[in-house]
Enzyme design. Sequence first.
Site, PDB file in Angstrom:
ATOM      1  N   SER A 122       0.814  -1.219   0.000  1.00 47.24           N
ATOM      2  CA  SER A 122       0.000   0.000   0.000  1.00 47.24           C
ATOM      3  C   SER A 122       0.847   1.269   0.000  1.00 47.24           C
ATOM      4  O   SER A 122       0.341   2.355  -0.289  1.00 47.24           O
ATOM      5  CB  SER A 122      -0.945   0.005   1.200  1.00 47.24           C
ATOM      6  OG  SER A 122      -0.255  -0.275   2.393  1.00 47.24           O
ATOM      7  N   ASP A 343      -3.551   5.606  11.936  1.00 50.92           N
ATOM      8  CA  ASP A 343      -2.649   5.151  10.874  1.00 50.92           C
ATOM      9  C   ASP A 343      -1.382   5.992  10.877  1.00 50.92           C
ATOM     10  O   ASP A 343      -1.379   7.140  10.409  1.00 50.92           O
ATOM     11  CB  ASP A 343      -3.369   5.248   9.524  1.00 50.92           C
ATOM     12  CG  ASP A 343      -2.519   4.747   8.364  1.00 50.92           C
ATOM     13  OD1 ASP A 343      -1.341   4.420   8.580  1.00 50.92           O
ATOM     14  OD2 ASP A 343      -3.039   4.707   7.226  1.00 50.92           O
ATOM     15  N   HIS A 346       0.869   4.968   6.659  1.00 49.68           N
ATOM     16  CA  HIS A 346       0.679   5.593   5.350  1.00 49.68           C
ATOM     17  C   HIS A 346       0.820   7.102   5.474  1.00 49.68           C
ATOM     18  O   HIS A 346       1.106   7.619   6.540  1.00 49.68           O
ATOM     19  CB  HIS A 346      -0.689   5.194   4.788  1.00 49.68           C
ATOM     20  CG  HIS A 346      -0.851   3.716   4.650  1.00 49.68           C
ATOM     21  ND1 HIS A 346      -1.581   2.965   5.545  1.00 49.68           N
ATOM     22  CD2 HIS A 346      -0.348   2.855   3.739  1.00 49.68           C
ATOM     23  CE1 HIS A 346      -1.529   1.685   5.184  1.00 49.68           C
ATOM     24  NE2 HIS A 346      -0.787   1.593   4.092  1.00 49.68           N
TER      25      HIS A 346
END
Length: 366
Positions: A122, A343, A346
Site C-alpha cells: 500500500s 494510521d 501511510h
Amino acid sequence: MGLRCHFLVSFIFRVILVILFLLEEAKAQQHFYNVSRLRGRKQVSGCNLFQGRWVIDASYPLYDSSGCPFIDAEFDCQKYGRPDTQYLKYSWQPESCNLPRFNGVDFLRRWRGKKIMFVGDSLSLNMWESLSCMIHASVPNAKATSVKQDSLHSVTFEDYGVTLFVYRTPYLVDIVRESVGRVLKLNSIEAGKAWKGMDLLIFNSWHWWTHTGKSQPWDYVSDGSAMYKDMNRLDAFYRGMSTWARWVDLNVDTSKTKVFFQGISPTHYEGREWKQPKNNCNGQAEPLSGSTYPGGAPPAVAVVKKVLSTIKNPVYLLDITTLSQLRKDAHPSTYGGDGSGTDCSHWCLPGLPDTWNQLLYAALIM
C-alpha cells in the site's frame, strides 16, 4: 618557424579543450543530483538528494485533494476532517543542490507512449496515487482513464499514451495456496510475468513482513524444499528480496527498462524514537528539525542495501527513509476515511509521497 607555429596552435587548442571540459564538469556537479547506483559504487554526482531538511514553502501543496479523482479515502486527510494544513506547506531542500520542481507536462512528454509500474504494497499505492494526482494537476483537461482489476490498477493519460500501473504484491515473492494452507514462497516470483514489458518499474516491500496474527496472510514459509511455520522476519525479507534481485537480473532488459527501489517508508507509532515517548503520529503538526532522525534507520534499510549491492543490473535506490522519518506530522493518523484507527504507516495526500515523486522525477531527468 612553421613547425613551431603549428605546435603552438596545437598546444593552445588542447588547453582550451581542457578548460572547456573542466567548466562542463563543474557545471554538471552543480546541476545534477545523485541517485545512488547501488553496486558498491560511489554516488554518481556531488549532490546527495536525500540529505537535507524540510523548509516551509508557500507554493505547496502541488495539487488540491478535492481536485484529484485518484485518491483513496485512507489517504484523503483533508476530506476526512484533518483540521490543520501546515503539514501541506513543506518542501524538501537537499543540502547542496536544488530539487527541480515537478513538471507534469514535461514528465508526460518524456514518457509519451510508455508504461510505468509501481510494484509492492500500500506504500506503492500511496506513491502511485500521488504521481497520478501530480500529473493530473499539470494537465487537468487531459483525458484520463482509470481501470481497477484484482491486483492491478491503472491510470492512462490518453493524450500522451502514458499509463501508470500499480501492481499489489506486498512481499514481491508469491503466496500460494497448498494442501497445508497458504504458503509464502521465498524462492518464487510467478507474479513477475505481469511486470514484464514496462518502461519504468518502481518496487517496494517491507511493511507486511512484520505482520503477525490475523493480519498475516500466510500460514507457512517455504525456502526451497524447506518448510517453516515461521522464521526471523528480517531473514525472510532478505531471502525474499534476494529472489527479487535474481528476477531483476534475469528478466529486465535495462536498455529498455529503468528500475527503481522505492526505499523503506518509516512508521511513527513509537514516540520514543523522536524523544517523545508518550506520543505517536496523532496530533503531530510539524516535522522534526535538522537532517537526522534520533531513532536511527530501520533494520530493513541495511537489508535493502545489501541486496541491491548484489544486483548486476542497475537499480536506483530512492533513499527516502531519513527524510520521511523527519515527517512525523504527515500521516493520516485518525483522519483516514477507512475507519481503521490510528494510521502512522501511510501518508496523507497531498503530502510526503509527492516529494518521493519529485525525487523520482529528478533522477529521471539526470
